[in-house]
Design an enzyme around this catalytic site. Structure first.
Site, PDB file in Angstrom:
ATOM      1  N   LYS A  78       2.415  19.368  14.169  1.00 18.22           N
ATOM      2  CA  LYS A  78       3.560  19.765  14.999  1.00 18.22           C
ATOM      3  C   LYS A  78       3.942  21.193  14.626  1.00 18.22           C
ATOM      4  O   LYS A  78       4.563  21.436  13.595  1.00 18.22           O
ATOM      5  CB  LYS A  78       4.764  18.845  14.756  1.00 18.22           C
TER       6      LYS A  78
ATOM      7  N   GLU B 254       5.194  23.456   1.338  1.00 22.56           N
ATOM      8  CA  GLU B 254       5.016  24.915   1.194  1.00 22.56           C
ATOM      9  C   GLU B 254       6.298  25.536   1.737  1.00 22.56           C
ATOM     10  O   GLU B 254       6.472  25.646   2.960  1.00 22.56           O
ATOM     11  CB  GLU B 254       3.810  25.395   2.007  1.00 22.56           C
TER      12      GLU B 254
ATOM     13  N   CYS C 112       6.806  34.158   3.719  1.00 22.85           N
ATOM     14  CA  CYS C 112       7.314  33.367   2.589  1.00 22.85           C
ATOM     15  C   CYS C 112       7.128  34.125   1.276  1.00 22.85           C
ATOM     16  O   CYS C 112       7.911  33.946   0.353  1.00 22.85           O
ATOM     17  CB  CYS C 112       6.632  32.014   2.543  1.00 22.85           C
TER      18      CYS C 112
ATOM     19  N   GLU D  54      17.124  33.243   0.653  1.00 22.66           N
ATOM     20  CA  GLU D  54      16.028  33.805   1.439  1.00 22.66           C
ATOM     21  C   GLU D  54      16.606  34.443   2.714  1.00 22.66           C
ATOM     22  O   GLU D  54      17.254  33.769   3.506  1.00 22.66           O
ATOM     23  CB  GLU D  54      15.038  32.695   1.805  1.00 22.66           C
TER      24      GLU D  54
HETATM   25  P1  NAD Z   1      12.113  25.262   9.437  1.00 17.30           P
HETATM   26  O1  NAD Z   1      12.196  24.480   8.186  1.00 17.30           O
HETATM   27  O2  NAD Z   1      13.340  25.468  10.242  1.00 17.30           O
HETATM   28  O3  NAD Z   1      11.071  24.570  10.439  1.00 17.30           O
HETATM   29  C1  NAD Z   1       9.752  24.300  10.034  1.00 17.30           C
HETATM   30  C2  NAD Z   1       9.207  23.152  10.857  1.00 17.30           C
HETATM   31  O4  NAD Z   1       9.960  21.978  10.557  1.00 17.30           O
HETATM   32  C3  NAD Z   1       9.287  23.342  12.372  1.00 17.30           C
HETATM   33  O5  NAD Z   1       8.095  22.869  12.952  1.00 17.30           O
HETATM   34  C4  NAD Z   1      10.456  22.458  12.762  1.00 17.30           C
HETATM   35  O6  NAD Z   1      10.387  21.976  14.075  1.00 17.30           O
HETATM   36  C5  NAD Z   1      10.305  21.319  11.759  1.00 17.30           C
HETATM   37  N1  NAD Z   1      11.514  20.525  11.534  1.00 17.30           N
HETATM   38  C6  NAD Z   1      12.803  20.924  11.630  1.00 17.30           C
HETATM   39  N2  NAD Z   1      13.630  19.896  11.331  1.00 17.30           N
HETATM   40  C7  NAD Z   1      12.844  18.839  11.038  1.00 17.30           C
HETATM   41  C8  NAD Z   1      13.111  17.491  10.658  1.00 17.30           C
HETATM   42  N3  NAD Z   1      14.346  17.018  10.512  1.00 17.30           N
HETATM   43  N4  NAD Z   1      12.053  16.679  10.434  1.00 17.30           N
HETATM   44  C9  NAD Z   1      10.787  17.113  10.573  1.00 17.30           C
HETATM   45  N5  NAD Z   1      10.483  18.377  10.925  1.00 17.30           N
HETATM   46  C10 NAD Z   1      11.494  19.236  11.153  1.00 17.30           C
HETATM   47  O7  NAD Z   1      11.429  26.640   9.050  1.00 17.30           O
HETATM   48  P2  NAD Z   1      11.201  27.909   9.978  1.00 17.30           P
HETATM   49  O8  NAD Z   1      12.527  28.556  10.227  1.00 17.30           O
HETATM   50  O9  NAD Z   1      10.361  27.508  11.142  1.00 17.30           O
HETATM   51  O10 NAD Z   1      10.293  28.834   9.028  1.00 17.30           O
HETATM   52  C11 NAD Z   1      10.788  29.693   8.058  1.00 17.30           C
HETATM   53  C12 NAD Z   1      10.642  29.079   6.680  1.00 17.30           C
HETATM   54  O11 NAD Z   1       9.290  28.725   6.423  1.00 17.30           O
HETATM   55  C13 NAD Z   1      11.025  30.055   5.568  1.00 17.30           C
HETATM   56  O12 NAD Z   1      11.802  29.380   4.605  1.00 17.30           O
HETATM   57  C14 NAD Z   1       9.672  30.444   4.972  1.00 17.30           C
HETATM   58  O13 NAD Z   1       9.729  30.905   3.644  1.00 17.30           O
HETATM   59  C15 NAD Z   1       8.910  29.171   5.108  1.00 17.30           C
HETATM   60  N6  NAD Z   1       7.469  29.399   5.041  1.00 17.30           N
HETATM   61  C16 NAD Z   1       6.786  28.994   3.918  1.00 17.30           C
HETATM   62  C17 NAD Z   1       5.417  29.232   3.799  1.00 17.30           C
HETATM   63  C18 NAD Z   1       4.650  28.816   2.572  1.00 17.30           C
HETATM   64  O14 NAD Z   1       3.440  28.717   2.638  1.00 17.30           O
HETATM   65  N7  NAD Z   1       5.297  28.581   1.434  1.00 17.30           N
HETATM   66  C19 NAD Z   1       4.738  29.879   4.838  1.00 17.30           C
HETATM   67  C20 NAD Z   1       5.461  30.275   5.956  1.00 17.30           C
HETATM   68  C21 NAD Z   1       6.825  30.023   6.051  1.00 17.30           C
END
Ligand code: NAD
Length: 502
Positions: A189, A264, A298, A394
């Protein structure tokens, strides 16, 4: 229809996709039945496309399809044949690189030059893991009892992957390739804000020979579609890439069903510059660390720790460098930094800048004309303590907090004074110090006189609020398999120490 939307629709058509994003289940594009979701161009703020949340019904269908296709994948394809399919997928991705990069640039607002690199990296990921498909085997263990004991690495079954919006196709390839190389079925997803390139990638993979249903893509929201898939009985493991807040919710849902998870998550990485470093190189590294991708990475080097003797000088260099960065239209080949990817994140970054100002930061921002698009100019925050919100939370934008230090011990202490443990870097001419600092800083990835170098062959992951588990390299092969231990008794009578025969 605007010119940009026409370009988007043309790229979609080239990949066999319609104007409305659809989930891909068992090789078939399907409309969702949940709430309406809109995709907005972060450069123009124009609504580009809309679609309906996949919701529980499609989530369940995706998991069922992955479960069936996984059996075919391991029973009807030899390990070498699976690797061959993955090589074909790698070539197919390269053959479709331009429409993929165009869609990513428009929908995610990433500069097209970055998108092209990321698409090429996806092709590299499939080629890398293709090579592993027939090289993953167990070992024979010389157990003292004399049994023949051997291990096998078995696929888990179906894995469910959730990805964020900041590097959509890159993250999809990063997780799908090792999962299928090890014999798993996948449900993925992507973020509801950037779902299209993941659907396109899997469609291209199917044209390259991937069995329909082995990888299924759900276009939809986390709390509805995502949670339904986590709960499905076929899902054996969660791999989540995203924010710590959502990661916690995903881990709780997985744990309550006794399913393991890889998380991650985010970071607040320290980029440490000592007085003996090559300052020009360190300045280039600091710019790449925080301004590339508009800081939406990230591993962004969001805390710049500077030896006090070079603190002002490096800030001056960084500040004059940031005024030369080419900001602009993600579709323009010359653009180095585009807008923030979506309205929610744009508001978050602006709110963090207001808070930093309230906390007393000296804010050095590059001049940027007010106009359309979610643009945040590259910004340096000076004069804040490491305990300030801007140094601890962040921001996920092109904003770096510069903090002075007096000696190595203080640099290490500051680097580790955060809830995160994802990445970091040190710039110094002293090799011994470089190794000492690399060892002492808590980070899953650490660079010496470099920043942001990553490769699919090298492990990646974090600790604490940056998550747990590892992606990439051979570590991902372990995450996507489990060990089975097989015992064979070749003695004339079984070596069993207890029991009766009637
Ligand atoms: P987010 O946590 O808002 O969303 C990530 C995913 O989770 C999306 O697909 C979203 O639809 C899903 N999601 C949201 N609520 C959910 C729930 N209740 N249950 C299941 N899934 C749910 O993150 P974002 O704003 O899309 O991305 C930014 C974040 O991602 C930053 O914190 C960044 O550091 C992190 N990130 C980490 C890595 C890594 O490899 N460590 C890589 C890229 C981004």
């Amino acid at each position: 229809m605007s010119e940009r939307k026409q370009k988007l629709v043309a790229a979609l058509a080239e990949l066999g996709l319609g104007e409305q994003p659809q989930s891909l289940i068992n090789g078939v594009l399907c409309d969702g039945a949940g709430v309406d979701i809109q995709l907005v161009d972060p450069f123009t703020e124009e609504v580009l496309l809309s679609y309906f949340d996949a919701d529980a019904a499609l989530a369940n269908a995706a998991c069922d399809a992955a479960q069936d296709a996984q059996k075919t994948w391991v029973r009807e394809f030899s390990a070498a044949a699976r690797g061959q399919v993955m090589q074909d997928i790698s070539r197919a991705v390269l053959a479709h690189a331009e429409p993929l990069a165009t869609i990513e640039a428009i929908v995610a607002g990433k500069p097209i030059r970055d998108c092209r690199i990321e698409v090429a990296k996806v092709a590299e990921m499939f080629a890398y893991y293709a090579g592993w498909a027939d090289k993953l085997h167990g070992e024979v263990i010389p157990v003292p009892s004399g049994h023949l004991n051997y291990t096998q690495r078995e696929p888990l079954g179906v894995v469910f992957q959730i990805t964020p919006w900041n590097a959509p196709i890159f993250t999809a390839g990063w997780q799908i390739a090792p999962a299928i190389a090890t014999g798993n079925g996948v449900v993925i997803k992507p973020s509801e804000l950037t779902p299209i390139t993941t659907v396109a990638l899997v469609k291209i993979a199917e044209s390259g020979g991937l069995p329909a249903g082995l990888v299924n893509v759900l276009c939809g929201l986390g709390p509805t579609t995502g949670q339904a898939a986590i709960a499905h009985a076929a899902v054996r493991k969660m791999v989540f890439v995203g924010s710590p807040e959502t990661g916690r919710q995903v881990a709780i849902a997985a744990a309550s069903a006794l399913k393991p998870a890889v998380l991650e998550l985010g970071g607040k990485s320290a980029n440490i510059v000592f007085e003996d470093a090559n300052l020009e190189h360190a300045c280039l590294g600091a710019q790449a660390a925080i301004f590339s991708g508009a800081g939406q990475s990230c591993v962004a080097g969001s805390r710049l720790l500077l030896h006090r003797s070079i603190h002002e000088r490096l800030i001056d260099m960084l500040s004059s460098g940031m005024n030369k960065i080419q900001l602009g239209d993600p579709l323009d080949d010359a653009t180095e930094v585009g807008p923030i990817s979506n309205a929610r994140q744009f508001e978050h970054v602006r709110q963090m800048l207001i808070e930093a100002n309230d906390e007393g930061a000296d804010v050095l921002s590059r001049n940027a004309a007010d106009g359309q698009g979610y643009f945040v100019p590259p910004t340096i925050l000076k004069g804040l303590a490491n305990t300030a919100n801007a140094a601890q939370k962040e921001i996920f934008g092109p904003v770096v907090t510069a903090i002075p230090f007096d000696d190595e011990a203080e640099a290490i202490a500051l680097a580790n004074a955060t809830d995160f443990g994802l990445a970091g870097a040190v710039w110094t001419a002293d090799v011994s110090r470089a190794h000492r600092v690399a060892e002492a800083v808590r980070a899953g990835t650490f660079w010496i006189n470099s920043y942001k170098a990553i490769h699919v062959s090298s492990p990646f992951g974090g600790s604490l609020s940056s998550g747990f588990g590892r992606s990439s390299g051979t570590d991902a092969l372990m995450e996507y398999t489990s060990a089975k231990s097989v015992w064979l008794d070749s003695a004339p009578t079984p070596r069993i120490a207890f029991g009766y025969v009637s």
